[in-house]
Write an enzyme that holds these catalytic residues in place. Structure first.
Site, mmCIF file in Angstrom:
data_model
loop_
_atom_site.group_PDB
_atom_site.id
_atom_site.type_symbol
_atom_site.label_atom_id
_atom_site.label_comp_id
_atom_site.label_asym_id
_atom_site.label_seq_id
_atom_site.Cartn_x
_atom_site.Cartn_y
_atom_site.Cartn_z
ATOM 1 N N ASN A 1 1.477 0.251 3.940
ATOM 2 C CA ASN A 1 1.600 0.489 2.505
ATOM 3 C C ASN A 1 2.909 1.198 2.180
ATOM 4 O O ASN A 1 3.660 0.786 1.286
ATOM 5 C CB ASN A 1 0.397 1.309 2.030
ATOM 6 N N HIS B 1 6.237 -0.364 0.026
ATOM 7 C CA HIS B 1 6.899 0.228 -1.137
ATOM 8 C C HIS B 1 8.332 0.646 -0.821
ATOM 9 O O HIS B 1 9.165 0.741 -1.739
ATOM 10 C CB HIS B 1 6.061 1.372 -1.690
ATOM 11 N N ARG C 1 -8.234 5.391 -0.909
ATOM 12 C CA ARG C 1 -7.322 4.880 -1.941
ATOM 13 C C ARG C 1 -6.018 4.345 -1.375
ATOM 14 O O ARG C 1 -5.427 3.404 -1.923
ATOM 15 C CB ARG C 1 -7.018 5.985 -2.952
ATOM 16 N N HIS D 1 -2.507 -6.038 -1.373
ATOM 17 C CA HIS D 1 -1.214 -5.816 -0.720
ATOM 18 C C HIS D 1 -0.640 -7.115 -0.161
ATOM 19 O O HIS D 1 0.576 -7.301 -0.152
ATOM 20 C CB HIS D 1 -1.355 -4.786 0.399
ATOM 21 N N GLU E 1 0.972 -8.817 -3.006
ATOM 22 C CA GLU E 1 2.114 -8.010 -3.450
ATOM 23 C C GLU E 1 3.292 -8.182 -2.490
ATOM 24 O O GLU E 1 4.452 -8.309 -2.914
ATOM 25 C CB GLU E 1 1.704 -6.541 -3.552
ATOM 26 N N GLN F 1 -9.340 0.608 -14.661
ATOM 27 C CA GLN F 1 -8.791 0.659 -13.305
ATOM 28 C C GLN F 1 -9.692 -0.015 -12.283
ATOM 29 O O GLN F 1 -9.211 -0.581 -11.309
ATOM 30 C CB GLN F 1 -8.570 2.121 -12.898
ATOM 31 N N GLN G 1 -4.807 6.507 -14.270
ATOM 32 C CA GLN G 1 -3.638 7.024 -13.563
ATOM 33 C C GLN G 1 -2.326 6.818 -14.302
ATOM 34 O O GLN G 1 -1.849 7.685 -14.998
ATOM 35 C CB GLN G 1 -3.518 6.414 -12.156
ATOM 36 N N HIS H 1 1.853 -0.629 -12.199
ATOM 37 C CA HIS H 1 1.558 -1.987 -11.735
ATOM 38 C C HIS H 1 1.574 -2.999 -12.876
ATOM 39 O O HIS H 1 1.920 -4.174 -12.668
ATOM 40 C CB HIS H 1 0.191 -2.031 -11.048
#
Length: 413
Positions: A172, A176, A238, A248, A251, A362, A379, A383
């Site tokens: 993760n 990013h 999380r 992911h 993404e 969410q 939050q 995204h």
């Protein structure tokens, strides 16, 4: 029926973008940007997180370049926050979390620092006079503590004093990092950031995930061997969920297509696997995670046979899926990607978009009812830009640089 690159659809996206921008303004707190609840209220007990503050700096940098009144003030607020309570003046870098009383979590997290890099690079595109100084400092921290020359990959975390690091490597955080490195390349034109992004993608996706039916490993030891049973006793974590996190996977696909486009923009021939693996990730996500139990929506996590573990539908996977569908359509002109994009938007407006309280829910349960098993509150709005703004842009340069360059709707008719 065509939506991509039509002015009518893009106008609708713009209206929704403004609704989201307006909701996000509620997050301003003295120490940065706070954790938003379901009605747009600040959840003070959550503190001020670096990852949220940095992501909101990125978001409002985009908004400022879109000409939204008040957005530049939020960029200014974000930069001041990054130089304020969140920043560790003694050891360097940024604390993971603070509140009005002081430091809540003094650890130095790679995931959070890569968002600091993204936020700083995006802020540079607004022309803010302090943004480049912030970016230069952030690059210095990343180079010194989070990029491993030996491994040619990114480290996960450190203690407060940068004296001890984990014997763990995270997919993760590295994903990013790729996202941030692409934007840093756009604003610095230093090719090493593209090279690093390509290296990370080649290890996690092309070397490992491709040979595992595109089920992306999230957890590795310090030798980059997958740890397949990591957090088996805490599957709904999380940030480090057990098994595969299909959101992911898809993404990753979009980020690899941005990298493909960035290399093409340099008149270089991208590796063919960037596109092929992006397709593989897209279809694997649908295969394992879309409506596996009969109800629409992407489940949060699956095991190594593709069976659901956490069946809740969190909003960010479908948001990322729409951005990736657009990216794949852009590079292939294959109508199946637009068909999925339209199907997913229909799902979002039916279940996720909250017109009464603002923003989007969410998390939904397996019956698409609002729940809070994995996430509490709404939050931030980071995204959501990936389904609202990216479908209005070319794939290179990246999000904030492209908007600042006036490329919104450049291909729309």
């Amino acid at each position: 029926m065509k939506w991509f690159n039509t002015l009518s659809h893009n106008r609708w996206l713009e209206q929704e973008t403004d609704r989201i921008f307006n909701f996000g303004k509620n997050a301003v707190v003295p120490t940065g940007f706070g954790w938003l609840g379901n009605k747009g209220q600040i959840k003070e007990e959550m503190g001020t997180h670096l990852w949220i503050t940095a992501r909101m700096l990125h978001v409002y940098s985009v908004a400022a370049s879109m000409g939204r009144p008040g957005a530049y003030d939020l960029v200014d607020h974000g930069i001041k926050a990054m130089n304020g309570a969140l920043r560790d003046k003694k050891y360097g870098g940024w604390y993971a979390c603070v509140n009005d009383q002081g430091v809540v979590d003094a650890s130095k997290q790679g995931y959070q620092h890569f968002f600091a890099l993204l936020g700083a690079a995006s802020a540079v595109t607004t022309g803010h006079p302090e943004a480049r100084k912030l970016l230069d400092y952030t690059i210095e921290v990343i180079e010194k503590y989070f990029w491993s020359e030996e491994e040619q990959m990114c480290l996960e975390s450190w203690d407060e004093a940068f004296s001890q690091t984990e014997d763990y490597r995270g997919g993760n955080a590295n994903m990013h990092a790729v996202e941030a490195f692409l934007i840093v390349y756009d604003v610095t034109h230093d090719k090493k950031w593209l090279d690093r992004a390509l290296r990370i993608a080649s290890v996690i996706i092309h070397d490992v995930a491709r040979n595992g039916d595109y089920r992306v490993n999230e957890h590795f030891d310090s030798q980059w061997n997958p740890i397949r049973d990591y957090n088996k006793d805490n599957p709904a974590h999380r940030f480090r969920a057990y098994g595969g996190t299909p959101g992911h996977w898809i993404e990753w696909g979009r980020l690899m297509l941005h990298l493909h486009a960035a290399l093409e923009a340099r008149f270089e021939t991208p590796p063919a696997w960037l596109l092929e693996d992006a397709k593989g990730l897209f279809h694997a996500t649908i295969r394992d995670a879309w409506a596996p139990d009969g109800a629409d929506g992407f489940v949060y996590s699956v095991d190594w046979d593709g069976k659901p573990i956490v069946r809740e539908r969190v909003r960010w996977p479908i948001v990322e899926a729409m951005g990736t569908a657009y990216a794949l359509y852009t590079l292939t002109d294959d109508s199946q990607y637009e068909e999925w994009y339209q199907k997913w938007w229909d799902y979002c407006i039916k279940y996720l978009m909250d017109y009464e309280n603002g923003s989007w829910w969410q998390e939904l349960d397996a019956d698409n009812k609002v729940t809070t098993k994995v996430w509490d509150g709404k939050q931030d709005i980071y995204h959501l830009l990936h389904c609202l703004v990216i479908p209005r842009l070319p794939l290179a340069p990246g999000l904030a640089p492209a908007v600042a360059a006036g490329l919104l709707d450049i291909n729309a008719k």
